[in-house]
Design a protein around this motif. Structure first.
Motif, PDB file in Angstrom:
ATOM      1  N   ALA A  24       3.110 -41.597 -29.357  1.00 14.60           N
ATOM      2  CA  ALA A  24       2.670 -40.533 -30.245  1.00 14.60           C
ATOM      3  C   ALA A  24       2.242 -39.272 -29.506  1.00 14.60           C
ATOM      4  N   ALA A  25       2.313 -39.254 -28.185  1.00 12.29           N
ATOM      5  CA  ALA A  25       1.910 -38.087 -27.405  1.00 12.29           C
ATOM      6  C   ALA A  25       2.808 -36.905 -27.741  1.00 12.29           C
ATOM      7  N   PRO A  26       2.287 -35.685 -27.633  1.00 12.24           N
ATOM      8  CA  PRO A  26       3.095 -34.510 -27.950  1.00 12.24           C
ATOM      9  C   PRO A  26       4.292 -34.383 -27.018  1.00 12.24           C
ATOM     10  N   ALA A  27       5.334 -33.790 -27.515  1.00 13.04           N
ATOM     11  CA  ALA A  27       6.563 -33.645 -26.738  1.00 13.04           C
ATOM     12  C   ALA A  27       6.367 -32.664 -25.594  1.00 13.04           C
ATOM     13  N   ALA A  28       7.130 -32.862 -24.532  1.00 18.02           N
ATOM     14  CA  ALA A  28       7.004 -32.023 -23.347  1.00 18.02           C
ATOM     15  C   ALA A  28       7.499 -30.609 -23.576  1.00 18.02           C
ATOM     16  N   HIS A  29       8.314 -30.390 -24.601  1.00 19.29           N
ATOM     17  CA  HIS A  29       8.872 -29.060 -24.794  1.00 19.29           C
ATOM     18  C   HIS A  29       7.803 -28.014 -25.040  1.00 19.29           C
ATOM     19  N   ALA A  30       6.644 -28.408 -25.538  1.00 23.32           N
ATOM     20  CA  ALA A  30       5.566 -27.447 -25.767  1.00 23.32           C
ATOM     21  C   ALA A  30       5.112 -26.832 -24.449  1.00 23.32           C
ATOM     22  N   ASP A  31       5.054 -27.617 -23.395  1.00 18.52           N
ATOM     23  CA  ASP A  31       4.675 -27.116 -22.091  1.00 18.52           C
ATOM     24  C   ASP A  31       5.745 -26.174 -21.542  1.00 18.52           C
ATOM     25  N   LEU A  32       6.986 -26.537 -21.761  1.00 17.95           N
ATOM     26  CA  LEU A  32       8.077 -25.667 -21.327  1.00 17.95           C
ATOM     27  C   LEU A  32       8.016 -24.338 -22.062  1.00 17.95           C
ATOM     28  N   GLU A  33       7.707 -24.386 -23.334  1.00 20.77           N
ATOM     29  CA  GLU A  33       7.616 -23.154 -24.120  1.00 20.77           C
ATOM     30  C   GLU A  33       6.496 -22.259 -23.624  1.00 20.77           C
ATOM     31  N   ALA A  34       5.365 -22.829 -23.228  1.00 15.64           N
ATOM     32  CA  ALA A  34       4.264 -22.025 -22.706  1.00 15.64           C
ATOM     33  C   ALA A  34       4.692 -21.296 -21.439  1.00 15.64           C
ATOM     34  N   GLN A  36       7.835 -20.570 -20.510  1.00 14.47           N
ATOM     35  CA  GLN A  36       8.861 -19.592 -20.867  1.00 14.47           C
ATOM     36  C   GLN A  36       8.257 -18.393 -21.594  1.00 14.47           C
ATOM     37  N   ASN A  37       7.326 -18.642 -22.494  1.00 17.86           N
ATOM     38  CA  ASN A  37       6.694 -17.544 -23.231  1.00 17.86           C
ATOM     39  C   ASN A  37       5.900 -16.632 -22.308  1.00 17.86           C
ATOM     40  N   HIS A  38       5.262 -17.219 -21.307  1.00 17.17           N
ATOM     41  CA  HIS A  38       4.498 -16.394 -20.367  1.00 17.17           C
ATOM     42  C   HIS A  38       5.434 -15.473 -19.585  1.00 17.17           C
ATOM     43  N   VAL A  39       6.524 -16.028 -19.106  1.00 13.32           N
ATOM     44  CA  VAL A  39       7.480 -15.221 -18.342  1.00 13.32           C
ATOM     45  C   VAL A  39       8.065 -14.125 -19.237  1.00 13.32           C
ATOM     46  N   GLN A  40       8.426 -14.492 -20.457  1.00 10.71           N
ATOM     47  CA  GLN A  40       8.999 -13.515 -21.385  1.00 10.71           C
ATOM     48  C   GLN A  40       7.982 -12.426 -21.726  1.00 10.71           C
ATOM     49  N   GLY A  41       6.728 -12.819 -21.888  1.00  8.98           N
ATOM     50  CA  GLY A  41       5.678 -11.847 -22.183  1.00  8.98           C
ATOM     51  C   GLY A  41       5.449 -10.862 -21.054  1.00  8.98           C
ATOM     52  N   GLN A  42       5.849 -11.234 -19.857  1.00 12.94           N
ATOM     53  CA  GLN A  42       5.713 -10.350 -18.696  1.00 12.94           C
ATOM     54  C   GLN A  42       6.976  -9.531 -18.451  1.00 12.94           C
ATOM     55  N   GLY A  43       7.958  -9.649 -19.355  1.00  8.86           N
ATOM     56  CA  GLY A  43       9.135  -8.792 -19.282  1.00  8.86           C
ATOM     57  C   GLY A  43      10.396  -9.404 -18.697  1.00  8.86           C
ATOM     58  N   THR A  44      10.412 -10.695 -18.464  1.00 10.16           N
ATOM     59  CA  THR A  44      11.603 -11.352 -17.926  1.00 10.16           C
ATOM     60  C   THR A  44      12.316 -12.104 -19.042  1.00 10.16           C
ATOM     61  N   GLU A  45      13.619 -11.898 -19.142  1.00 10.19           N
ATOM     62  CA  GLU A  45      14.412 -12.586 -20.163  1.00 10.19           C
ATOM     63  C   GLU A  45      14.466 -14.084 -19.866  1.00 10.19           C
ATOM     64  N   VAL A  46      14.351 -14.896 -20.921  1.00 10.27           N
ATOM     65  CA  VAL A  46      14.420 -16.351 -20.760  1.00 10.27           C
ATOM     66  C   VAL A  46      15.889 -16.762 -20.704  1.00 10.27           C
ATOM     67  N   THR A  47      16.315 -17.132 -19.520  1.00  3.14           N
ATOM     68  CA  THR A  47      17.688 -17.566 -19.277  1.00  3.14           C
ATOM     69  C   THR A  47      17.674 -19.050 -18.919  1.00  3.14           C
ATOM     70  N   THR A  77       3.153 -12.940  -9.588  1.00  2.00           N
ATOM     71  CA  THR A  77       1.984 -13.295 -10.391  1.00  2.00           C
ATOM     72  C   THR A  77       2.389 -14.005 -11.675  1.00  2.00           C
ATOM     73  N   ALA A  78       3.392 -13.463 -12.369  1.00  2.00           N
ATOM     74  CA  ALA A  78       3.855 -14.081 -13.619  1.00  2.00           C
ATOM     75  C   ALA A  78       4.452 -15.458 -13.347  1.00  2.00           C
ATOM     76  N   ALA A  79       5.198 -15.586 -12.270  1.00  3.77           N
ATOM     77  CA  ALA A  79       5.815 -16.875 -11.931  1.00  3.77           C
ATOM     78  C   ALA A  79       4.767 -17.922 -11.614  1.00  3.77           C
ATOM     79  N   THR A  80       3.774 -17.559 -10.846  1.00  2.00           N
ATOM     80  CA  THR A  80       2.718 -18.502 -10.476  1.00  2.00           C
ATOM     81  C   THR A  80       1.958 -18.967 -11.709  1.00  2.00           C
ATOM     82  N   GLU A  81       1.602 -18.045 -12.585  1.00  2.00           N
ATOM     83  CA  GLU A  81       0.851 -18.405 -13.789  1.00  2.00           C
ATOM     84  C   GLU A  81       1.716 -19.244 -14.730  1.00  2.00           C
ATOM     85  N   ALA A  82       2.973 -18.902 -14.902  1.00  3.68           N
ATOM     86  CA  ALA A  82       3.865 -19.663 -15.779  1.00  3.68           C
ATOM     87  C   ALA A  82       4.024 -21.091 -15.262  1.00  3.68           C
TER      88      ALA A  82
END
Length: 88
Positions: A24-34, A36-47, A77-82
């Motif tokens: 019943a644990a949450p799916a791992a995709h939520a972590d991946l989304e966090a 990816q969203n951080h990188v995208q929020g810093q201006g890098t396209e999610v490829t 900085t964005a990569a390290t935080e993501a």
């Protein structure tokens, strides 16, 4: 039921209950989304490269994750935080 038979039964029930919690644990995709969203929020396209780098961060290789994200165009900085967000 004899006391000596109760203990294995209780242990089996406990193992089944804990196994259900893992399922019943949450799916791992939520972590991946966090990540990816951080990188995208810093201006890098999610490829695909960004997705793969975030996956690498999810499995625990933070340095390879950050290196791949910077190659994909993210700032250090964005990569390290993501990558820090990925396994959470």
């Amino acid at each position: 039921m004899r006391p000596s038979a109760r203990i294995p039964s209780l242990l089996a029930a406990l193992a089944l209950a804990l196994g259900g919690a893992v399922i019943a644990a949450p799916a791992a995709h939520a972590d991946l989304e966090a990540c990816q969203n951080h990188v995208q929020g810093q201006g890098t396209e999610v490829t695909d490269e960004v997705r793969m780098a975030c996956y690498v961060g999810l499995v625990g290789d933070q340095s390879a994750c950050a290196e791949a994200l910077t190659k994909a165009g993210a700032t250090n900085t964005a990569a390290t935080e993501a990558c820090r967000l990925a396994p959470q």
